[in-house]
Design an enzyme around this catalytic site. Structure first.
Site, PDB file in Angstrom:
ATOM      1  N   GLN A 262       0.822  -1.214   0.000  1.00 28.47           N
ATOM      2  CA  GLN A 262       0.000   0.000   0.000  1.00 28.47           C
ATOM      3  C   GLN A 262       0.851   1.258   0.000  1.00 28.47           C
ATOM      4  OE1 GLN A 262      -3.523  -0.113  -0.468  1.00 28.47           O
ATOM      5  NE2 GLN A 262      -2.675  -2.123  -0.999  1.00 28.47           N
ATOM      6  N   HIS A 265       1.740   3.079  -3.356  1.00 32.34           N
ATOM      7  CA  HIS A 265       0.788   3.934  -4.060  1.00 32.34           C
ATOM      8  C   HIS A 265       1.268   5.378  -4.122  1.00 32.34           C
ATOM      9  CE1 HIS A 265      -2.883   1.737  -5.110  1.00 32.34           C
ATOM     10  NE2 HIS A 265      -2.719   1.011  -4.025  1.00 32.34           N
ATOM     11  N   GLU A 331      -9.135   2.414   6.001  1.00 29.64           N
ATOM     12  CA  GLU A 331      -9.660   2.100   4.674  1.00 29.64           C
ATOM     13  C   GLU A 331      -9.589   0.581   4.454  1.00 29.64           C
ATOM     14  OE1 GLU A 331      -8.723   3.202  -0.012  1.00 29.64           O
ATOM     15  OE2 GLU A 331      -7.163   3.415   1.506  1.00 29.64           O
ATOM     16  N   HIS A 332      -8.394   0.018   4.650  1.00 30.99           N
ATOM     17  CA  HIS A 332      -8.187  -1.428   4.558  1.00 30.99           C
ATOM     18  C   HIS A 332      -7.686  -1.932   5.911  1.00 30.99           C
ATOM     19  CE1 HIS A 332      -6.977   0.321   0.577  1.00 30.99           C
ATOM     20  NE2 HIS A 332      -7.827  -0.593   0.134  1.00 30.99           N
ATOM     21  N   ASP A 365      -7.852  -5.310  -3.950  1.00 27.98           N
ATOM     22  CA  ASP A 365      -7.553  -4.285  -4.952  1.00 27.98           C
ATOM     23  C   ASP A 365      -7.924  -4.730  -6.351  1.00 27.98           C
ATOM     24  OD1 ASP A 365      -6.584  -2.390  -3.190  1.00 27.98           O
ATOM     25  OD2 ASP A 365      -4.486  -2.969  -3.422  1.00 27.98           O
ATOM     26  N   HIS A 424     -52.157  21.838   7.614  1.00 27.28           N
ATOM     27  CA  HIS A 424     -51.845  20.438   7.333  1.00 27.28           C
ATOM     28  C   HIS A 424     -53.067  19.559   7.626  1.00 27.28           C
ATOM     29  CE1 HIS A 424     -47.738  21.823   7.163  1.00 27.28           C
ATOM     30  NE2 HIS A 424     -47.255  20.602   7.000  1.00 27.28           N
TER      31      HIS A 424
END
Length: 439
Positions: A262, A265, A331-332, A365, A424
């Site tokens: 990761q 990236h 996230e992961h 992924d 109403h």
């Protein structure tokens, strides 16, 4: 990677959220100023603004940004067969999961003649953004397009930055993935200007969309935030992140490889290991050094692992480890422990959870069947990843006949008076007064 020792600490959720490593905030004020200018120019000048930005940011001279259909077909025909097979497998698995997740309409019969239905309506038209930059992301084409198709979206436009090396078109693997999925409306537009084009439309070139999805850099994320309200967005995605909750049973080489996977990236990517095992910590640090020597993007990885957003967190036990990862809301999140499934069941905040040594993030992924567009920066505590539900709206349909309304008339009148909104109640009462023709 630096080590933070939390052993012996009794920290509240608020304290844990302050302690867990996070990236230093980017100067969003500068980004916002630049993005506002881009949005305004694209909205007012349309195609001429897109041409100017293609030249300025991408070094490309561009007459029209739409990719010709023959270029899509050519990219698919020339795609490496092994990559095509991998994409087809990824698409097939993602499609099976997405189609199974599509919710059914829910009719509820409350009484004779009284029904309320939650009807799921697909978005009319969506714009999907696929970034360029440090890597090529055909997998992001898959992850955005497949759930949109499964939801029943009728019109899909895709944008990706023009590449000077490919004659001003997006990367051919991106084009091939789009063609493989049957998406023929593709634009060579990058950055905030792509978001602007989706949101405002370009006269005689690009019809505006109702929803924009897909990851991107700080300028893309800022642009999505600024057009939110005019259109829907999936999220403001930040740099990718992985957290691993591991105990003594974990294989240090696997843990190190997953952290590196990761971190490659982006230099701002976050890698976090949470463990009660000092021995595993030491083994992982050694493995990181060994694997860094052979990984392709070593400089980028080293920046990510050495940044303030990455760390090893030593905890007393897995119970404290769970508190930490739930506060971090990764996230992961990988859970590599004894009885990993039981431990993972206690996680309530994560974009995606990967259970055991044979479920690395890389699987998700590309080919797990899950979606890799996930909430970042702790937002997994309150938001979900991209999925079929992103491309659907729930519309409530109310169908009462006269008798069913009559049963509730007194209650409606009473509540309208309690709220000092008597009209109403009058709107119901008038339906039960004799008309002049009946008198």
């Amino acid at each position: 990677m630096r080590t933070l020792d939390l052993r012996g600490e009794q920290l509240t959720l608020a304290q844990l959220r302050r302690v867990v490593p996070r990236a230093a905030g980017e100067d969003t004020a500068i980004a916002e100023q630049r993005v506002r200018e881009v949005l305004q120019n694209v909205q007012s000048d349309g195609l001429s603004a897109l041409r100017e930005y293609a030249e300025l940011f991408d070094g490309v001279s561009q007459e029209h940004p739409r990719v010709p259909e023959e270029a899509l077909a050519s990219a698919l025909a020339e795609l490496d067969p092994h990559i095509r097979q991998a994409l087809e497998e990824s698409i097939a698995r993602a499609r099976r999961v997405a189609e199974a997740q599509r919710p059914q309409d829910v009719p509820v019969q409350l009484a004779r003649g009284a029904e309320v239905t939650l009807r799921w309506q697909a978005m009319r038209r969506v714009g999907l953004y696929v970034p360029g930059g440090l890597a090529v992301y055909p997998s992001s084409v898959v992850m955005n397009v497949v759930p949109a198709l499964a939801a029943g979206v009728g019109s899909i436009a895709l944008a990706s930055p023009p590449q000077k090396a490919f004659g001003g078109l997006p990367h051919p693997t991106i084009l091939a993935a789009a063609a493989l999925l049957g998406v023929n409306e593709v634009y060579a537009i990058g950055g905030a200007q792509a978001i602007a084009a989706f949101a405002y439309g370009i006269e005689d070139e690009l019809e505006p969309v109702d929803l924009i999805t897909g990851p991107g850099n700080v300028y893309v994320a800022t642009a999505k935030r600024l057009v939110k309200g005019l259109v829907g967005i999936d999220s403001e995605a930040g740099p990718t992140e992985i957290a691993i909750l591991a105990d003594h049973s974990a294989e240090a080489a696997f843990v190190a490889a997953d952290l590196i996977s990761q971190a490659e990236h982006d230099p701002a990517a976050a890698a976090v290991l949470v463990t009660p095992s000092v021995e595993l910590t030491e083994q992982v640090q050694r493995e990181l050094l060994a694997q860094l020597a052979t990984t392709k993007h070593a400089d980028r990885v080293q920046q990510g692992l050495g940044g303030g957003q990455s760390a090893v967190l030593l905890v007393d036990d897995l119970a404290q480890g769970l508190d930490v990862v739930n506060a971090y809301a990764a996230e992961h999140l990988e859970v590599i422990t004894e009885n990993a499934a039981e431990v993972a069941a206690q996680v309530h905040s994560a974009g995606a959870i990967f259970i055991g040594a044979s479920s690395p993030v890389s699987l998700g992924d590309y080919c797990a069947g899950s979606n890799h567009v996930l909430p970042t920066s702790g937002t997994a505590a309150f938001s979900s990843g991209l999925g079929v539900q992103t491309f659907l709206r729930g519309i409530q349909v109310i169908d009462y006949d006269r008798a069913a309304l009559a049963q509730l008339a007194e209650h409606i009148v009473a509540l309208s008076r309690a709220e000092d909104l008597p009209a109403h109640g009058d709107a119901v009462s008038i339906r039960f007064k004799p008309s002049s023709t009946e008198a």
